[in-house]
Write a protein that holds these residues in place. Sequence first.
Motif, short mmCIF file in Angstrom:
data_model
loop_
_atom_site.label_atom_id
_atom_site.label_comp_id
_atom_site.label_asym_id
_atom_site.label_seq_id
_atom_site.Cartn_x
_atom_site.Cartn_y
_atom_site.Cartn_z
N ALA A 1 0.90 -0.99 -0.40
CA ALA A 1 -0.21 -0.11 0.46
C ALA A 1 0.84 1.43 -0.23
N TRP A 2 1.71 1.45 0.38
CA TRP A 2 2.88 2.33 0.90
C TRP A 2 3.54 2.75 -0.34
N HIS A 3 4.05 1.47 -1.00
CA HIS A 3 4.33 0.97 -2.54
C HIS A 3 3.48 2.73 -3.46
N VAL A 4 2.18 1.76 -4.13
CA VAL A 4 1.38 2.04 -4.62
C VAL A 4 0.71 3.79 -3.91
N LEU A 5 1.04 4.03 -3.37
CA LEU A 5 1.07 6.14 -3.01
C LEU A 5 2.26 6.52 -2.84
N GLU A 6 3.30 5.43 -2.72
CA GLU A 6 4.44 6.43 -2.86
C GLU A 6 4.86 6.83 -4.61
N ARG A 7 3.95 6.06 -5.46
CA ARG A 7 3.85 5.76 -6.81
C ARG A 7 3.22 6.77 -7.10
N GLY A 8 2.47 7.60 -6.18
CA GLY A 8 1.72 8.40 -6.41
C GLY A 8 -0.42 8.11 -7.41
N ASP A 9 -0.48 6.41 -6.29
CA ASP A 9 -1.77 6.58 -7.37
C ASP A 9 -1.99 5.93 -5.93
N SER A 10 -3.57 5.67 -6.22
CA SER A 10 -4.37 5.39 -5.49
C SER A 10 -5.17 3.53 -5.43
N THR A 11 -5.00 3.12 -3.43
CA THR A 11 -5.17 1.85 -3.68
C THR A 11 -6.24 1.44 -4.10
N GLU A 12 -7.30 2.18 -4.16
CA GLU A 12 -8.99 1.85 -4.89
C GLU A 12 -8.92 1.93 -5.63
N ASP A 13 -7.65 2.11 -6.82
CA ASP A 13 -6.82 0.94 -8.21
C ASP A 13 -7.24 0.28 -9.07
N PRO A 14 -7.65 -0.71 -8.51
CA PRO A 14 -6.81 -2.52 -8.95
C PRO A 14 -5.99 -2.27 -10.19
N SER A 15 -5.93 -1.61 -11.31
CA SER A 15 -4.67 -1.26 -12.07
C SER A 15 -3.91 -0.80 -11.26
N ALA A 16 -3.66 0.15 -10.91
CA ALA A 16 -2.61 0.53 -10.37
C ALA A 16 -1.93 -0.02 -9.15
N VAL A 17 -3.03 -0.74 -8.42
CA VAL A 17 -2.38 -1.91 -7.89
C VAL A 17 -1.16 -2.63 -7.97
N LEU A 18 -1.68 -3.30 -8.83
CA LEU A 18 -1.56 -4.38 -9.65
C LEU A 18 -0.18 -4.08 -10.70
N ALA A 19 -0.22 -3.30 -10.63
CA ALA A 19 1.12 -2.26 -11.61
C ALA A 19 2.50 -2.07 -10.65
N ALA A 20 2.01 -1.44 -9.69
CA ALA A 20 2.24 -1.50 -8.21
C ALA A 20 3.20 -2.72 -7.92
N LEU A 21 2.78 -3.84 -7.84
CA LEU A 21 3.11 -5.19 -8.05
C LEU A 21 4.02 -5.38 -8.49
N ASP A 22 4.02 -5.37 -9.87
CA ASP A 22 5.16 -5.50 -11.08
C ASP A 22 6.41 -5.29 -10.15
N ASP A 23 6.04 -4.15 -9.60
CA ASP A 23 7.71 -3.65 -9.22
C ASP A 23 7.27 -3.35 -8.08
N PHE A 24 7.24 -4.29 -7.45
CA PHE A 24 7.44 -4.26 -5.59
C PHE A 24 8.79 -5.23 -5.64
N ASP A 25 9.94 -4.96 -4.34
CA ASP A 25 10.79 -5.53 -4.42
C ASP A 25 10.89 -5.33 -2.44
N LEU A 26 10.44 -5.80 -2.15
CA LEU A 26 9.56 -5.87 -0.80
C LEU A 26 11.26 -7.13 0.36
N ALA A 27 11.57 -6.43 1.14
CA ALA A 27 12.70 -7.37 2.35
C ALA A 27 11.39 -7.00 3.41
N LEU A 28 11.71 -8.14 3.65
CA LEU A 28 11.22 -8.60 5.41
C LEU A 28 11.62 -9.12 5.97
#
Length: 227
Positions: free
Chosen positions: A43-70
């Motif tokens: 969710a942070w990553h989607v917002l950081e890209r300037g998009d809304s998490t209410e927009d599934p296509s924006a969420v999917l685009a952010a997921l493609d570019d999601f480099d997570l370390a946990l």
Amino acid sequence: MTDTFIVAIDGPAGSGKSSVSKEIARRRGYGYLDTGAAYRALAWHVLERGDSTEDPSAVLAALDDFDLALGLDPDERRVSVGGVDVTTDIRDTRVSGAVSGVARVPAVRVRLNEMFRAIVADSGLEAVSIEGRDITTVVAPDAPVRILLTASPEVRAARRGLEMAGQDAAAVAEALHKRDASDSAVVDFFEPAPGVELVDSTDLDFEGTIEAVLAVIDRATGGSNGH
Ligand code: DC
């Protein structure tokens, strides 16, 4: 899901599952995986890209570019995205208010679940406590220990209120209720699935809850496997 011994703990917001899963990990020397942190980081990553998490296509685009370390250390939990440390930022109200949007996209859940399994498999750890909403049912349905941790809505709101000191109690209860309603539309974390142990912490303090969970673990393992 792997050779790692898994303690799966689900529950709604404010049930105490984070503090409990973390403390169990500390006492038994397990790793600790907070799956909600991954949803928050996305969710942070989607917002950081300037998009809304209410927009599934924006969420999917952010997921493609999601480099997570946990991180899996219960005492040193680090979360980063693309090398940026977001450990603190993912807890702010901006992210809490946006996270349900990413959690309800089915492709997100599939991908994050793959990531969780890979993180556990690559950890080389003997045992990990994993907490979330669908760990007992979807992520690790074969885990030897599966627990649903609940508490009454009033107690959960009061605990959250303590965490968010200074905030109006009614506003905390309202935010909690809204998030539960939205999240439970995706996965049912109020009723234990068959074989999942219910631990109700409404009338238990923190130590009492820990003892109840440790008792479930010991019963499942015959108290004998050293975990
Ligand atoms: O546990 P938490 O409050 O940090 O979870 C953040 C959000 O992620 C919450 O809105 C529910 C969602 N979530 C989920 O859908 N599935 C999980 N396994 C963990 C969290």
